[in-house]
Design a protein around this motif. Sequence first.
Motif, PDB file in Angstrom:
ATOM      1  N   SER A   1       0.814  -1.212   0.000  1.00  0.00           N
ATOM      2  CA  SER A   1       0.000   0.000   0.000  1.00  0.00           C
ATOM      3  C   SER A   1       0.854   1.271   0.000  1.00  0.00           C
ATOM      4  O   SER A   1       0.414   2.317  -0.490  1.00  0.00           O
ATOM      5  N   GLY A   2       2.058   1.175   0.535  1.00  0.00           N
ATOM      6  CA  GLY A   2       2.934   2.338   0.563  1.00  0.00           C
ATOM      7  C   GLY A   2       4.052   2.290  -0.444  1.00  0.00           C
ATOM      8  O   GLY A   2       4.993   3.095  -0.364  1.00  0.00           O
ATOM      9  N   VAL A   3       3.975   1.363  -1.395  1.00  0.00           N
ATOM     10  CA  VAL A   3       5.035   1.192  -2.404  1.00  0.00           C
ATOM     11  C   VAL A   3       4.618   1.868  -3.702  1.00  0.00           C
ATOM     12  O   VAL A   3       3.506   1.679  -4.189  1.00  0.00           O
ATOM     13  N   ASP A   4       5.527   2.665  -4.275  1.00  0.00           N
ATOM     14  CA  ASP A   4       5.244   3.356  -5.540  1.00  0.00           C
ATOM     15  C   ASP A   4       5.596   2.503  -6.751  1.00  0.00           C
ATOM     16  O   ASP A   4       4.917   2.586  -7.784  1.00  0.00           O
ATOM     17  N   LEU A   5       6.656   1.721  -6.633  1.00  0.00           N
ATOM     18  CA  LEU A   5       7.090   0.893  -7.768  1.00  0.00           C
ATOM     19  C   LEU A   5       7.824  -0.335  -7.238  1.00  0.00           C
ATOM     20  O   LEU A   5       8.584  -0.239  -6.269  1.00  0.00           O
ATOM     21  N   ALA A   6       7.580  -1.460  -7.894  1.00  0.00           N
ATOM     22  CA  ALA A   6       8.268  -2.706  -7.534  1.00  0.00           C
ATOM     23  C   ALA A   6       9.106  -3.185  -8.711  1.00  0.00           C
ATOM     24  O   ALA A   6       8.634  -3.215  -9.855  1.00  0.00           O
ATOM     25  N   PHE A   7      10.348  -3.526  -8.424  1.00  0.00           N
ATOM     26  CA  PHE A   7      11.186  -4.243  -9.377  1.00  0.00           C
ATOM     27  C   PHE A   7      11.002  -5.727  -9.111  1.00  0.00           C
ATOM     28  O   PHE A   7      11.105  -6.174  -7.957  1.00  0.00           O
ATOM     29  N   CYS A   8      10.761  -6.492 -10.158  1.00  0.00           N
ATOM     30  CA  CYS A   8      10.587  -7.934 -10.011  1.00  0.00           C
ATOM     31  C   CYS A   8      11.811  -8.612 -10.624  1.00  0.00           C
ATOM     32  O   CYS A   8      11.959  -8.668 -11.854  1.00  0.00           O
ATOM     33  N   ALA A   9      12.704  -9.092  -9.749  1.00  0.00           N
ATOM     34  CA  ALA A   9      13.962  -9.715 -10.181  1.00  0.00           C
ATOM     35  C   ALA A   9      13.918 -11.205  -9.904  1.00  0.00           C
ATOM     36  O   ALA A   9      14.892 -11.796  -9.428  1.00  0.00           O
ATOM     37  N   LEU A  10      12.804 -11.809 -10.228  1.00  0.00           N
ATOM     38  CA  LEU A  10      12.576 -13.232  -9.975  1.00  0.00           C
ATOM     39  C   LEU A  10      12.964 -14.074 -11.190  1.00  0.00           C
ATOM     40  O   LEU A  10      13.111 -13.550 -12.296  1.00  0.00           O
ATOM     41  N   PRO A  11      13.102 -15.387 -11.017  1.00  0.00           N
ATOM     42  CA  PRO A  11      13.452 -16.247 -12.151  1.00  0.00           C
ATOM     43  C   PRO A  11      12.383 -16.247 -13.241  1.00  0.00           C
ATOM     44  O   PRO A  11      11.207 -15.959 -12.990  1.00  0.00           O
ATOM     45  N   HIS A  12      12.812 -16.579 -14.452  1.00  0.00           N
ATOM     46  CA  HIS A  12      11.884 -16.715 -15.565  1.00  0.00           C
ATOM     47  C   HIS A  12      10.777 -17.701 -15.200  1.00  0.00           C
ATOM     48  O   HIS A  12      10.996 -18.685 -14.490  1.00  0.00           O
ATOM     49  N   ALA A  13       9.566 -17.411 -15.693  1.00  0.00           N
ATOM     50  CA  ALA A  13       8.369 -18.231 -15.474  1.00  0.00           C
ATOM     51  C   ALA A  13       7.828 -18.115 -14.057  1.00  0.00           C
ATOM     52  O   ALA A  13       6.827 -18.739 -13.729  1.00  0.00           O
ATOM     53  N   THR A  14       8.466 -17.301 -13.219  1.00  0.00           N
ATOM     54  CA  THR A  14       7.975 -17.051 -11.864  1.00  0.00           C
ATOM     55  C   THR A  14       7.294 -15.690 -11.780  1.00  0.00           C
ATOM     56  O   THR A  14       6.262 -15.529 -11.120  1.00  0.00           O
ATOM     57  N   SER A  15       7.856 -14.711 -12.471  1.00  0.00           N
ATOM     58  CA  SER A  15       7.346 -13.341 -12.390  1.00  0.00           C
ATOM     59  C   SER A  15       5.879 -13.245 -12.784  1.00  0.00           C
ATOM     60  O   SER A  15       5.099 -12.527 -12.145  1.00  0.00           O
ATOM     61  N   GLN A  16       5.481 -13.944 -13.844  1.00  0.00           N
ATOM     62  CA  GLN A  16       4.116 -13.786 -14.350  1.00  0.00           C
ATOM     63  C   GLN A  16       3.067 -14.139 -13.313  1.00  0.00           C
ATOM     64  O   GLN A  16       2.059 -13.436 -13.158  1.00  0.00           O
ATOM     65  N   SER A  17       3.312 -15.201 -12.544  1.00  0.00           N
ATOM     66  CA  SER A  17       2.326 -15.597 -11.530  1.00  0.00           C
ATOM     67  C   SER A  17       2.342 -14.663 -10.332  1.00  0.00           C
ATOM     68  O   SER A  17       1.313 -14.470  -9.672  1.00  0.00           O
ATOM     69  N   VAL A  18       3.495 -14.055 -10.049  1.00  0.00           N
ATOM     70  CA  VAL A  18       3.595 -13.105  -8.938  1.00  0.00           C
ATOM     71  C   VAL A  18       2.978 -11.768  -9.320  1.00  0.00           C
ATOM     72  O   VAL A  18       2.166 -11.196  -8.572  1.00  0.00           O
ATOM     73  N   ILE A  19       3.323 -11.260 -10.483  1.00  0.00           N
ATOM     74  CA  ILE A  19       2.885  -9.922 -10.878  1.00  0.00           C
ATOM     75  C   ILE A  19       1.372  -9.855 -11.062  1.00  0.00           C
ATOM     76  O   ILE A  19       0.746  -8.839 -10.741  1.00  0.00           O
ATOM     77  N   LYS A  20       0.760 -10.919 -11.535  1.00  0.00           N
ATOM     78  CA  LYS A  20      -0.688 -10.861 -11.742  1.00  0.00           C
ATOM     79  C   LYS A  20      -1.461 -10.757 -10.433  1.00  0.00           C
ATOM     80  O   LYS A  20      -2.628 -10.356 -10.436  1.00  0.00           O
ATOM     81  N   ASP A  21      -0.814 -11.069  -9.300  1.00  0.00           N
ATOM     82  CA  ASP A  21      -1.469 -10.963  -8.001  1.00  0.00           C
ATOM     83  C   ASP A  21      -1.100  -9.687  -7.253  1.00  0.00           C
ATOM     84  O   ASP A  21      -1.580  -9.454  -6.132  1.00  0.00           O
ATOM     85  N   LEU A  22      -0.260  -8.832  -7.828  1.00  0.00           N
ATOM     86  CA  LEU A  22       0.091  -7.572  -7.195  1.00  0.00           C
ATOM     87  C   LEU A  22      -1.031  -6.549  -7.386  1.00  0.00           C
ATOM     88  O   LEU A  22      -1.847  -6.685  -8.302  1.00  0.00           O
ATOM     89  N   PRO A  23      -1.101  -5.514  -6.543  1.00  0.00           N
ATOM     90  CA  PRO A  23      -2.138  -4.484  -6.717  1.00  0.00           C
ATOM     91  C   PRO A  23      -2.111  -3.900  -8.123  1.00  0.00           C
ATOM     92  O   PRO A  23      -1.045  -3.630  -8.679  1.00  0.00           O
ATOM     93  N   SER A  24      -3.282  -3.700  -8.693  1.00  0.00           N
ATOM     94  CA  SER A  24      -3.378  -3.278 -10.093  1.00  0.00           C
ATOM     95  C   SER A  24      -2.859  -1.858 -10.324  1.00  0.00           C
ATOM     96  O   SER A  24      -2.581  -1.484 -11.467  1.00  0.00           O
ATOM     97  N   ASN A  25      -2.750  -1.069  -9.255  1.00  0.00           N
ATOM     98  CA  ASN A  25      -2.244   0.294  -9.409  1.00  0.00           C
ATOM     99  C   ASN A  25      -0.732   0.412  -9.175  1.00  0.00           C
ATOM    100  O   ASN A  25      -0.161   1.490  -9.275  1.00  0.00           O
ATOM    101  N   LEU A  26      -0.086  -0.697  -8.859  1.00  0.00           N
ATOM    102  CA  LEU A  26       1.344  -0.686  -8.564  1.00  0.00           C
ATOM    103  C   LEU A  26       2.149  -0.728  -9.861  1.00  0.00           C
ATOM    104  O   LEU A  26       1.961  -1.612 -10.694  1.00  0.00           O
ATOM    105  N   LYS A  27       3.059   0.213 -10.024  1.00  0.00           N
ATOM    106  CA  LYS A  27       3.946   0.193 -11.193  1.00  0.00           C
ATOM    107  C   LYS A  27       5.001  -0.898 -10.997  1.00  0.00           C
ATOM    108  O   LYS A  27       5.533  -1.073  -9.895  1.00  0.00           O
ATOM    109  N   VAL A  28       5.286  -1.631 -12.074  1.00  0.00           N
ATOM    110  CA  VAL A  28       6.200  -2.779 -11.987  1.00  0.00           C
ATOM    111  C   VAL A  28       7.181  -2.750 -13.151  1.00  0.00           C
ATOM    112  O   VAL A  28       6.800  -2.543 -14.305  1.00  0.00           O
ATOM    113  N   VAL A  29       8.455  -2.963 -12.826  1.00  0.00           N
ATOM    114  CA  VAL A  29       9.477  -3.232 -13.842  1.00  0.00           C
ATOM    115  C   VAL A  29       9.935  -4.667 -13.630  1.00  0.00           C
ATOM    116  O   VAL A  29      10.465  -5.004 -12.566  1.00  0.00           O
TER     117      VAL A  29
END
Length: 342
Positions: free
Chosen positions: A67-95
């Motif tokens: 709730s207090g995060v402006d942007l998240a960097f996702c430095a996870l292994p391939h094929a892992t990020s997609q399942s994590v990012i789809k569950d993050l808040p929809s207003n959170l900016k992600v690289v």
Amino acid sequence: MTQKIAILGASGYTGAELCRLIAGHPEMEITALTGDRKAGQSMASVYPFLRNAGLPDLTRIEDVDFSGVDLAFCALPHATSQSVIKDLPSNLKVVDLSADFRLRDPEDYAKWYGKPHDAPELQAQAVYGLTEFYREEIAAARLVAGTGCNAATGQFALRPLIAAGVVDLDDIILDLICGVSGAGRSLKENILHAELSEGTNAYALGGTHRHLGEFDQEFSRVAGRPVEVQFTPHLAPFNRGILATCYVKGDADTIHATLLDAYQDEPFIEVLPMGTAPSTHDVRGTNYCHIGVVADRRSGRAQVVAALDNLCKGSSGQALQNANLMLGLDETAGLLGLGVFP
């Protein structure tokens, strides 16, 4: 206002590189770091070189308050990020620094990565993160897909030439050498010191390297017709760096002039004087890419050589450059440091 940053997968090389870069950023503060296998540990215990950075301890992704995060960097292994990012808040900016959102077509993703995409709706929204060519789209994006480090190096060398039509599009050879950190931090037999030191080897021969999916996608897009390069990567026993040598048909002076024109206003791309080739030594630890052009002894042929740091400009530095744009900050903030030599 200070931007609050989370790094998911901070215990890998790209996560640590993000910590190093953001520690010197004037408008960012890291408020959350995750690393599931090392949750509960301090970053100083995982990476002692970061002990003076004042970082939070590692935790699990599910324990982060976004709730207090402006942007998240996702430095996870391939094929892992997609399942994590789809569950993050929809207003959170992600690289995202993985390969999960680099390919626009779900069928291309399945072809190169051997499985269906778990979040095709997000794949369609993601902006390809080659900053110098997608600057406006990145600034307006919610999700940016960082490029592959090999793919970035080859594109910096070749993309303007393909777009301008100054090289033969059916005869491009890309020979690339990458340092061992490009293979990640996980234990692998082929990158043990005794297995890799004192030698080098080609791998993913015959057009099987996954970054070819990015080359096909991007080069064909700018050319307006299919373009397939011949690409051979090599793994070398040094820690950081990529050196790409591109063999092309075209007038060397025209090629050099085209690159100079394309990159004249780019803060992180340096086109060297004609006949000068770059070294990985010159860009180590930096967000810079150096490009040189040398005329071949045979008329109408040239070599284009590009060097960058795979962990910085090839990954984490590029990710921070994109994040700056997404947050409305100076694109170069935290990224103007010089290299380390020797």
